[in-house]
Design a protein around this motif. Structure first.
Motif, PDB file in Angstrom:
ATOM      1  N   GLU A   1      -8.642-102.492   4.586  1.00  0.00           N
ATOM      2  CA  GLU A   1      -9.584-101.994   3.451  1.00  0.00           C
ATOM      3  C   GLU A   1      -8.764-101.291   2.768  1.00  0.00           C
ATOM      4  O   GLU A   1      -8.615-100.218   3.106  1.00  0.00           O
ATOM      5  N   TYR A   2      -9.066-102.379   1.274  1.00  0.00           N
ATOM      6  CA  TYR A   2      -8.675-100.900  -0.116  1.00  0.00           C
ATOM      7  C   TYR A   2      -9.547-101.046  -0.880  1.00  0.00           C
ATOM      8  O   TYR A   2     -10.006-102.204  -0.978  1.00  0.00           O
TER       9      TYR A   2
ATOM     10  N   VAL B   1     -10.636-110.849  -1.766  1.00  0.00           N
ATOM     11  CA  VAL B   1     -11.083-109.938  -2.546  1.00  0.00           C
ATOM     12  C   VAL B   1     -12.285-109.612  -2.771  1.00  0.00           C
ATOM     13  O   VAL B   1     -13.314-110.978  -2.567  1.00  0.00           O
ATOM     14  N   GLY B   2     -13.166-108.470  -2.514  1.00  0.00           N
ATOM     15  CA  GLY B   2     -14.470-109.097  -2.355  1.00  0.00           C
ATOM     16  C   GLY B   2     -15.244-108.227  -3.471  1.00  0.00           C
ATOM     17  O   GLY B   2     -14.116-107.345  -4.482  1.00  0.00           O
ATOM     18  N   PRO B   3     -16.364-107.662  -4.388  1.00  0.00           N
ATOM     19  CA  PRO B   3     -16.449-106.794  -5.460  1.00  0.00           C
ATOM     20  C   PRO B   3     -16.707-105.475  -5.323  1.00  0.00           C
ATOM     21  O   PRO B   3     -15.936-104.292  -6.175  1.00  0.00           O
TER      22      PRO B   3
ATOM     23  N   THR C   1      -9.762-106.896   1.724  1.00  0.00           N
ATOM     24  CA  THR C   1      -8.831-107.068   2.963  1.00  0.00           C
ATOM     25  C   THR C   1      -7.823-108.021   2.914  1.00  0.00           C
ATOM     26  O   THR C   1      -7.631-108.974   2.529  1.00  0.00           O
ATOM     27  N   ALA C   2      -6.946-107.204   3.729  1.00  0.00           N
ATOM     28  CA  ALA C   2      -5.754-107.879   3.984  1.00  0.00           C
ATOM     29  C   ALA C   2      -5.652-108.351   6.113  1.00  0.00           C
ATOM     30  O   ALA C   2      -5.551-107.199   6.105  1.00  0.00           O
TER      31      ALA C   2
ATOM     32  N   SER D   1      -8.887 -95.702  -2.054  1.00  0.00           N
ATOM     33  CA  SER D   1      -9.334 -95.821  -0.193  1.00  0.00           C
ATOM     34  C   SER D   1      -8.634 -96.534   0.664  1.00  0.00           C
ATOM     35  O   SER D   1      -8.855 -98.118   0.187  1.00  0.00           O
ATOM     36  N   VAL D   2      -8.234 -95.888   1.040  1.00  0.00           N
ATOM     37  CA  VAL D   2      -7.473 -97.167   2.398  1.00  0.00           C
ATOM     38  C   VAL D   2      -7.828 -97.623   3.543  1.00  0.00           C
ATOM     39  O   VAL D   2      -7.970 -96.055   4.247  1.00  0.00           O
ATOM     40  N   GLN D   3      -8.386 -98.214   4.450  1.00  0.00           N
ATOM     41  CA  GLN D   3      -8.020 -97.958   6.151  1.00  0.00           C
ATOM     42  C   GLN D   3      -7.681 -99.144   7.186  1.00  0.00           C
ATOM     43  O   GLN D   3      -8.007 -99.750   6.335  1.00  0.00           O
ATOM     44  N   VAL D   4      -6.393 -98.668   7.702  1.00  0.00           N
ATOM     45  CA  VAL D   4      -5.740 -99.508   8.487  1.00  0.00           C
ATOM     46  C   VAL D   4      -6.306 -99.414   9.916  1.00  0.00           C
ATOM     47  O   VAL D   4      -6.887 -98.284  10.945  1.00  0.00           O
TER      48      VAL D   4
END
Length: 83
Positions: free
Chosen positions: A6-7, A38-40, A44-45, A72-75
């Protein structure tokens, strides 16, 4: 191993997608991933670990080069066979 990333890139522009957001999206969309949303305010991928990690490295380079001031990145590791 499968991963979900998620970024979000900043600064935000609610009127039009900034260049740094567009190039990050292009990098991830071009990657060989199984899912991309793709969100506002975030994207996420998910896919195989190597592909996700390569996409994250590319989106960091591309979006910083295009003017992002914060990313910001969450894996997350996904369970095999499920989300």
């Amino acid at each position: 191993m499968r991963l979900r990333v998620e970024y979000t890139t900043e600064p935000f522009d609610l009127e039009e997608a900034p260049e740094h957001a567009v190039v990050a999206r292009e990098v991830v969309a071009a990657a060989r991933l199984d899912a991309f949303d793709v969100g506002p305010f975030g994207n996420t991928a998910e896919g195989p670990a190597d592909e996700v990690l390569d996409a994250v490295a590319g989106l960091l380079r591309a979006s910083l080069g295009a003017g992002a001031t914060r990313i910001s990145v969450q894996v997350n590791v996904l369970a095999e066979g499920g989300r």
